[in-house]
Design a protein around this motif. Structure first.
Motif, PDB file in Angstrom:
ATOM      1  N   SER A   1       0.819  -1.212   0.000  1.00  0.00           N
ATOM      2  CA  SER A   1       0.000   0.000   0.000  1.00  0.00           C
ATOM      3  C   SER A   1       0.851   1.259   0.000  1.00  0.00           C
ATOM      4  CB  SER A   1      -0.912   0.024   1.230  1.00  0.00           C
ATOM      5  OG  SER A   1      -0.132   0.126   2.416  1.00  0.00           O
TER       6      SER A   1
ATOM      7  N   ASP B   1       0.001   5.242   1.354  1.00  0.00           N
ATOM      8  CA  ASP B   1      -0.963   6.126   2.008  1.00  0.00           C
ATOM      9  C   ASP B   1      -0.884   7.507   1.373  1.00  0.00           C
ATOM     10  OD1 ASP B   1      -1.695   4.107   3.894  1.00  0.00           O
ATOM     11  OD2 ASP B   1       0.147   4.551   5.000  1.00  0.00           O
ATOM     12  N   LYS B   2      -2.056   8.138   1.175  1.00  0.00           N
ATOM     13  CA  LYS B   2      -2.100   9.355   0.391  1.00  0.00           C
ATOM     14  C   LYS B   2      -2.964  10.422   1.069  1.00  0.00           C
ATOM     15  CE  LYS B   2      -2.294   8.579  -4.042  1.00  0.00           C
ATOM     16  NZ  LYS B   2      -0.840   8.785  -4.234  1.00  0.00           N
ATOM     17  N   ARG B   3      -2.555  11.655   0.908  1.00  0.00           N
ATOM     18  CA  ARG B   3      -3.332  12.801   1.390  1.00  0.00           C
ATOM     19  C   ARG B   3      -3.278  13.892   0.324  1.00  0.00           C
ATOM     20  NH1 ARG B   3      -4.795  14.469   6.706  1.00  0.00           N
ATOM     21  NH2 ARG B   3      -5.215  16.700   6.888  1.00  0.00           N
TER      22      ARG B   3
ATOM     23  N   SER C   1     -10.954   6.113  -0.743  1.00  0.00           N
ATOM     24  CA  SER C   1     -10.767   7.506  -0.341  1.00  0.00           C
ATOM     25  C   SER C   1     -11.902   7.975   0.549  1.00  0.00           C
ATOM     26  CB  SER C   1     -10.690   8.416  -1.580  1.00  0.00           C
ATOM     27  OG  SER C   1     -11.922   8.401  -2.288  1.00  0.00           O
TER      28      SER C   1
ATOM     29  N   GLN D   1      -8.262  11.954   2.094  1.00  0.00           N
ATOM     30  CA  GLN D   1      -7.369  10.884   2.539  1.00  0.00           C
ATOM     31  C   GLN D   1      -7.633   9.670   1.655  1.00  0.00           C
ATOM     32  OE1 GLN D   1      -5.476  11.654   5.388  1.00  0.00           O
ATOM     33  NE2 GLN D   1      -4.199   9.857   5.115  1.00  0.00           N
TER      34      GLN D   1
ATOM     35  N   MET E   1      -5.875   5.752  -0.236  1.00  0.00           N
ATOM     36  CA  MET E   1      -4.904   4.669  -0.195  1.00  0.00           C
ATOM     37  C   MET E   1      -4.997   3.877  -1.488  1.00  0.00           C
ATOM     38  SD  MET E   1      -4.717   1.356   2.390  1.00  0.00           S
ATOM     39  CE  MET E   1      -4.210   2.291   3.830  1.00  0.00           C
TER      40      MET E   1
ATOM     41  N   ARG F   1      -3.691   0.109  -3.163  1.00  0.00           N
ATOM     42  CA  ARG F   1      -3.201  -1.215  -2.800  1.00  0.00           C
ATOM     43  C   ARG F   1      -2.987  -2.032  -4.068  1.00  0.00           C
ATOM     44  NH1 ARG F   1      -6.485  -3.444   2.458  1.00  0.00           N
ATOM     45  NH2 ARG F   1      -6.758  -1.459   3.530  1.00  0.00           N
TER      46      ARG F   1
ATOM     47  N   ASP G   1       2.385  11.646  -0.198  1.00  0.00           N
ATOM     48  CA  ASP G   1       2.415  10.193  -0.331  1.00  0.00           C
ATOM     49  C   ASP G   1       3.401   9.604   0.663  1.00  0.00           C
ATOM     50  OD1 ASP G   1       0.572  10.063  -2.342  1.00  0.00           O
ATOM     51  OD2 ASP G   1       1.992   9.689  -3.965  1.00  0.00           O
TER      52      ASP G   1
ATOM     53  N   GLY H   1       3.459   2.774   2.457  1.00  0.00           N
ATOM     54  CA  GLY H   1       2.895   2.073   3.608  1.00  0.00           C
ATOM     55  C   GLY H   1       3.468   0.691   3.801  1.00  0.00           C
TER      56      GLY H   1
END
Length: 263
Positions: A11, A13-15, A62, A81, A83, A85, A118, A121
């Motif tokens: 994964s 992780d994203k914002r 999201s 927010q 993600m 995968r 970014d 993860g």
């Protein structure tokens, strides 16, 4: 009972922070709607889903964390927010680029700024077949045959155990004893003995198999294992390339737009 599957996803992780221009809703043409930029971005990714590899379990999820200040104001800041995968490192990176490109393009289409944060993860979980054999050999001594399940299909779950499996032989068997959907209030323990005692028996028995005869079986597993990375240092050097933090939409003086969404 006892089971194992053939891996889990990695994964990133994203914002995403969209920044527009707030104005009264009576004159929206004087502003830049950050909410519309965000929803356009999510729609763009949804339109890309048919390009997601089914085999590699590509996933995007999201949630909007911040969604405007007032109903009579054009939103000037939206935080999403998210993600991504995927089952392989290569497909994870490919999917991440697609999502970032879609978000950056959507922001540019509305004249908004976009900050991307970014953070790499989890690495995809890689299960060593020989180590899984050792667990399975132990489980056969504890569970009846109808409670044994071997090599079920890979799943889209994630775990930080994936990072360990990227540099050394690992196995991630499962022991029953609970029911209900994970990460919900419906999840509950139904068989504490299965979950705790039988789980401990499998772990202890496997350790015995690995260490007996001067750890012959453990040494053979280590010798045959070929991990993606030779060390933790090499692993972090590779994955840190996909932790990006910066402005994704650059408005140039000549009125052209440059998208930047990766290192």
């Amino acid at each position: 009972g006892f089971s194992n599957n053939l891996g889990w996803c990695g994964s990133i992780d994203k914002r995403f922070t969209f920044k527009g221009k707030a104005v009264h809703v009576a004159s929206p043409f004087n502003g830049n709607n950050a909410l519309y930029a965000a929803t356009s971005a999510i729609t763009a990714v949804n339109n890309l889903r048919e390009t997601f590899s089914v085999k590699n379990l590509m996933r995007f999820s999201s949630v909007i964390l911040e969604g405007g200040a007032a109903v009579n104001q054009i939103p000037d800041k939206i935080v999403v927010q998210a993600m991504v995968r995927a089952l392989t490192f290569e497909s994870l990176v490919k999917l991440n680029d697609k999502v970032n490109r879609a978000f950056a393009a959507a922001a540019a289409s509305m004249g908004c700024r976009l900050e991307i944060e970014d953070t790499f993860g989890c690495h995809p979980r890689i299960d060593n077949a020989e180590l899984t054999d050792a667990f399975y050999d132990t489980a056969k001594e504890i569970f009846p045959e109808d409670l044994l399940s071997r090599d079920t299909p890979a799943g889209a779950g994630i775990t930080d155990f994936g990072a360990v499996s990227a540099i050394m032989p690992c196995a991630h068997p499962f022991i029953g004893g609970a029911e209900g959907a994970n990460h919900t209030s419906e999840f509950k323990i139904t068989d504490p003995y299965m979950l705790c005692v039988n789980s401990a028996k499998v772990q202890a028995g496997t350790i015995y198999l690995l260490l007996k005869d001067d750890a012959a079986r453990a040494k053979e597993i280590i010798k045959n294992n070929v991990p993606p990375f030779k060390s933790a240092k090499e692993y972090f050097a590779a994955t840190e390339k996909y932790s990006f933090n910066g402005e994704a939409v650059i408005y140039n003086e000549d009125e052209t737009v440059t998208l930047k969404y990766k290192n």
